[in-house]
Design a protein around this motif. Structure first.
Motif, PDB file in Angstrom:
ATOM      1  N   CYS A  20       0.831  -1.211   0.000  1.00  6.78           N
ATOM      2  CA  CYS A  20       0.000   0.000   0.000  1.00  6.78           C
ATOM      3  C   CYS A  20       0.860   1.254   0.000  1.00  6.78           C
ATOM      4  CB  CYS A  20      -0.934   0.004   1.204  1.00  6.78           C
ATOM      5  SG  CYS A  20      -2.259  -1.195   1.111  1.00  6.78           S
ATOM      6  N   LEU A  21       1.942   1.227   0.772  1.00  9.60           N
ATOM      7  CA  LEU A  21       2.866   2.363   0.781  1.00  9.60           C
ATOM      8  C   LEU A  21       3.474   2.566  -0.599  1.00  9.60           C
ATOM      9  CD1 LEU A  21       4.460   4.585   2.215  1.00  9.60           C
ATOM     10  CD2 LEU A  21       6.166   2.841   2.799  1.00  9.60           C
ATOM     11  N   ASP A  22       3.908   1.494  -1.225  1.00  7.14           N
ATOM     12  CA  ASP A  22       4.482   1.590  -2.570  1.00  7.14           C
ATOM     13  C   ASP A  22       3.483   2.210  -3.547  1.00  7.14           C
ATOM     14  OD1 ASP A  22       6.824   0.440  -1.674  1.00  7.14           O
ATOM     15  OD2 ASP A  22       6.330  -1.565  -2.431  1.00  7.14           O
ATOM     16  N   GLN A  33       9.197   7.738  -9.101  1.00  3.35           N
ATOM     17  CA  GLN A  33       9.298   6.742  -8.038  1.00  3.35           C
ATOM     18  C   GLN A  33      10.037   5.489  -8.516  1.00  3.35           C
ATOM     19  OE1 GLN A  33       8.403   7.490  -4.930  1.00  3.35           O
ATOM     20  NE2 GLN A  33       9.165   5.526  -4.199  1.00  3.35           N
ATOM     21  N   ASN A  34       9.999   5.236  -9.818  1.00  2.77           N
ATOM     22  CA  ASN A  34      10.714   4.074 -10.369  1.00  2.77           C
ATOM     23  C   ASN A  34      12.223   4.155 -10.136  1.00  2.77           C
ATOM     24  OD1 ASN A  34       8.407   2.791 -11.315  1.00  2.77           O
ATOM     25  ND2 ASN A  34       8.450   3.947 -13.230  1.00  2.77           N
ATOM     26  N   ASN A  40      13.979  -0.561  -3.033  1.00  7.75           N
ATOM     27  CA  ASN A  40      12.723  -0.969  -2.419  1.00  7.75           C
ATOM     28  C   ASN A  40      12.681  -2.486  -2.237  1.00  7.75           C
ATOM     29  OD1 ASN A  40      10.241  -0.740  -1.327  1.00  7.75           O
ATOM     30  ND2 ASN A  40       9.183  -0.322  -3.234  1.00  7.75           N
ATOM     31  N   VAL A  41      13.592  -2.991  -1.421  1.00 10.65           N
ATOM     32  CA  VAL A  41      13.711  -4.418  -1.171  1.00 10.65           C
ATOM     33  C   VAL A  41      13.610  -4.646   0.335  1.00 10.65           C
ATOM     34  CG1 VAL A  41      15.237  -6.410  -1.335  1.00 10.65           C
ATOM     35  CG2 VAL A  41      15.203  -4.716  -3.173  1.00 10.65           C
ATOM     36  N   ILE A  42      12.785  -5.582   0.716  1.00 10.82           N
ATOM     37  CA  ILE A  42      12.653  -5.887   2.136  1.00 10.82           C
ATOM     38  C   ILE A  42      13.540  -7.086   2.458  1.00 10.82           C
ATOM     39  CG2 ILE A  42      11.111  -6.588   3.995  1.00 10.82           C
ATOM     40  CD1 ILE A  42       8.844  -5.291   2.452  1.00 10.82           C
ATOM     41  N   ASN A  81       1.899   4.225   7.656  1.00 10.27           N
ATOM     42  CA  ASN A  81       0.570   4.570   8.142  1.00 10.27           C
ATOM     43  C   ASN A  81      -0.317   4.643   6.924  1.00 10.27           C
ATOM     44  OD1 ASN A  81      -1.769   5.546   9.215  1.00 10.27           O
ATOM     45  ND2 ASN A  81      -0.859   7.338  10.165  1.00 10.27           N
ATOM     46  N   ILE A  82      -0.929   3.528   6.583  1.00  6.79           N
ATOM     47  CA  ILE A  82      -1.677   3.435   5.346  1.00  6.79           C
ATOM     48  C   ILE A  82      -3.184   3.551   5.582  1.00  6.79           C
ATOM     49  CG2 ILE A  82      -2.088   1.957   3.324  1.00  6.79           C
ATOM     50  CD1 ILE A  82       0.771   3.035   3.638  1.00  6.79           C
TER      51      ILE A  82
END
Length: 86
Positions: A20-22, A33-34, A40-42, A81-82
């Protein structure tokens, strides 16, 4: 009622909040954003706290190991905080 869940980064509620944040960041920032997608890796995070309101995950915080943070050239942390609630 607000409740808190301690978990890790494999938790499905946490992953959904991240998705959702993404989506929110892409809606706000558009194609630029790309440029951040490669960051953007968890990685596995052992300690994640999720706040739920009436069983709906609305906020998450993740705590990474200091050794991992110190070994990186840049550090970024955030609170998700989505749910639209302050």
């Amino acid at each position: 009622m607000i409740s808190f869940v301690r978990c890790d980064s494999h938790n499905e509620d946490f992953l959904e909040l991240v998705r959702c944040l993404d989506a929110n960041l892409f809606a706000r920032n558009g194609a630029i954003q790309n440029e951040y997608a490669s960051h953007n890796v968890i990685e596995f995070i052992e300690t994640v706290i999720i706040a739920k309101e009436d069983d709906l995950a609305v906020v998450a915080a993740a705590f990474a190991s200091m050794m991992k943070l110190l070994s990186r050239s840049s550090v970024c942390s955030c609170v998700l905080n989505i749910g639209g609630r302050a």
